[in-house]
Motif scaffolding. Structure first.
Motif, PDB file in Angstrom:
ATOM      1  N   VAL A  79       0.836  -1.210   0.000  1.00  0.00           N
ATOM      2  CA  VAL A  79       0.000   0.000   0.000  1.00  0.00           C
ATOM      3  C   VAL A  79       0.867   1.254   0.000  1.00  0.00           C
ATOM      4  N   ALA A  80       2.107   1.108  -0.439  1.00  0.00           N
ATOM      5  CA  ALA A  80       3.057   2.233  -0.419  1.00  0.00           C
ATOM      6  C   ALA A  80       2.565   3.409  -1.252  1.00  0.00           C
ATOM      7  N   ASP A  81       1.834   3.145  -2.336  1.00  0.00           N
ATOM      8  CA  ASP A  81       1.374   4.220  -3.221  1.00  0.00           C
ATOM      9  C   ASP A  81       0.045   4.828  -2.771  1.00  0.00           C
ATOM     10  N   SER A  82      -0.533   4.287  -1.715  1.00  0.00           N
ATOM     11  CA  SER A  82      -1.819   4.802  -1.229  1.00  0.00           C
ATOM     12  C   SER A  82      -1.611   5.970  -0.279  1.00  0.00           C
ATOM     13  N   ALA A  83      -2.392   7.018  -0.483  1.00  0.00           N
ATOM     14  CA  ALA A  83      -2.356   8.166   0.426  1.00  0.00           C
ATOM     15  C   ALA A  83      -3.538   8.126   1.379  1.00  0.00           C
ATOM     16  N   ASP A  84      -4.261   7.019   1.369  1.00  0.00           N
ATOM     17  CA  ASP A  84      -5.444   6.863   2.208  1.00  0.00           C
ATOM     18  C   ASP A  84      -5.041   6.232   3.545  1.00  0.00           C
ATOM     19  N   THR A  89      -3.985   1.843   7.352  1.00  0.00           N
ATOM     20  CA  THR A  89      -4.143   1.343   8.720  1.00  0.00           C
ATOM     21  C   THR A  89      -4.770  -0.044   8.725  1.00  0.00           C
ATOM     22  N   ALA A  90      -5.769  -0.255   7.883  1.00  0.00           N
ATOM     23  CA  ALA A  90      -6.406  -1.569   7.793  1.00  0.00           C
ATOM     24  C   ALA A  90      -5.378  -2.626   7.390  1.00  0.00           C
ATOM     25  N   LEU A 136       0.078   5.901   9.202  1.00  0.00           N
ATOM     26  CA  LEU A 136      -0.540   7.227   9.368  1.00  0.00           C
ATOM     27  C   LEU A 136       0.281   8.368   8.767  1.00  0.00           C
ATOM     28  N   ARG A 137       1.306   8.063   8.034  1.00  0.00           N
ATOM     29  CA  ARG A 137       2.138   9.125   7.445  1.00  0.00           C
ATOM     30  C   ARG A 137       1.334  10.138   6.633  1.00  0.00           C
ATOM     31  N   PRO A 138       0.299   9.722   5.879  1.00  0.00           N
ATOM     32  CA  PRO A 138      -0.478  10.711   5.125  1.00  0.00           C
ATOM     33  C   PRO A 138      -1.159  11.761   6.006  1.00  0.00           C
ATOM     34  N   LEU A 139      -1.317  11.455   7.304  1.00  0.00           N
ATOM     35  CA  LEU A 139      -1.960  12.403   8.217  1.00  0.00           C
ATOM     36  C   LEU A 139      -0.960  13.317   8.923  1.00  0.00           C
ATOM     37  N   ALA A 140       0.316  13.053   8.758  1.00  0.00           N
ATOM     38  CA  ALA A 140       1.331  13.825   9.485  1.00  0.00           C
ATOM     39  C   ALA A 140       1.279  15.307   9.145  1.00  0.00           C
ATOM     40  N   GLY A 141       1.018  15.619   7.896  1.00  0.00           N
ATOM     41  CA  GLY A 141       1.002  17.022   7.489  1.00  0.00           C
ATOM     42  C   GLY A 141      -0.346  17.691   7.630  1.00  0.00           C
ATOM     43  N   LEU A 192     -11.738   3.862  13.814  1.00  0.00           N
ATOM     44  CA  LEU A 192     -10.991   4.889  14.543  1.00  0.00           C
ATOM     45  C   LEU A 192     -10.302   5.858  13.580  1.00  0.00           C
ATOM     46  N   THR A 193      -9.687   5.302  12.539  1.00  0.00           N
ATOM     47  CA  THR A 193      -8.966   6.150  11.584  1.00  0.00           C
ATOM     48  C   THR A 193      -9.934   6.992  10.768  1.00  0.00           C
TER      49      THR A 193
END
Length: 201
Positions: A79-84, A89-90, A136-141, A192-193
């Motif tokens: 899922v490396a290319d997913s920004a979701d 998380t799933a 959760l990296r996509p949520l960091a910013g 939760l996410t």
């Protein structure tokens, strides 16, 4: 004692230690119960010998598991290319819990050891934390930048769900079969996410 004899003894000790770790790793890979007597028998040494090399089962399992789990980036490569963050998380939750099932006996032994000796809890691998952080990296910013405490709380919430303890609760106390238990935990982690993502939409 000659130098050659001393070297031979050191080499023999290293071979014995390697055999014990290899036996533990093989037993762990079956998912079955892991005990010092079983490991010693598989390594063709006495239980007393095994304890001379490892003071307790927890230290042996820790060494046997070293390097067995992939890095978070490797684990989440599909899922490396997913920004979701929900999808990521799933995937992370299912990856961890299926890994736990594959090593169930060893994981239960590690949990049991840290319950009876809380001070040794830091010896547990803590695989979940790296997976959660990476997922959760996509949520960091976004959430991480606008509400760091909410972001930290989400990670703590997920640490409760993306865990062997949660899986075993669903299996042992709720009576779910392993596959249903994994699906239940993944659903909770997803919920939760999703709730966190909605706060920034």
């Amino acid at each position: 004692m000659t130098a050659q004899a001393g070297t031979g003894r050191i080499n023999q000790k290293q071979r014995t230690r390697t055999a014990i770790v290899a036996a533990a790793r093989e037993l762990i890979g079956t998912g079955a119960e892991v005990t010092m007597p079983l490991v010693a028998r598989a390594a063709l040494v006495s239980e007393a010998t095994a304890y001379r090399y490892f003071p307790d089962l927890q230290s042996l399992i820790s060494e046997a598991l070293a390097g067995v789990w992939p890095s978070p980036a490797e684990a989440l490569a599909p899922v490396a290319d997913s920004a979701d963050p929900v999808e990521r998380t799933a995937f992370a939750c299912e990856f961890l819990l299926r890994g736990v099932l594959a090593r169930e006996g060893a994981v239960r032994a590690m949990i049991a050891a840290t319950i009876t000796k809380p001070a040794t809890a830091t010896a547990r691998p803590g695989i979940r934390f790296g997976l959660i952080d990476h997922a959760l990296r996509p949520l960091a910013g976004t959430l991480g930048a606008t509400d760091p405490e909410a972001f930290a709380q989400l990670k703590r919430d997920l640490a409760v769900v993306v865990s062997a303890e949660a899986l075993f609760t669903l299996m042992d106390l709720c009576g779910l079969d392993p596959q249903t238990a994994v699906a239940s935990a993944v659903r909770t982690a997803t919920t939760l996410t999703q709730a966190a993502v909605r706060t920034i939409e």
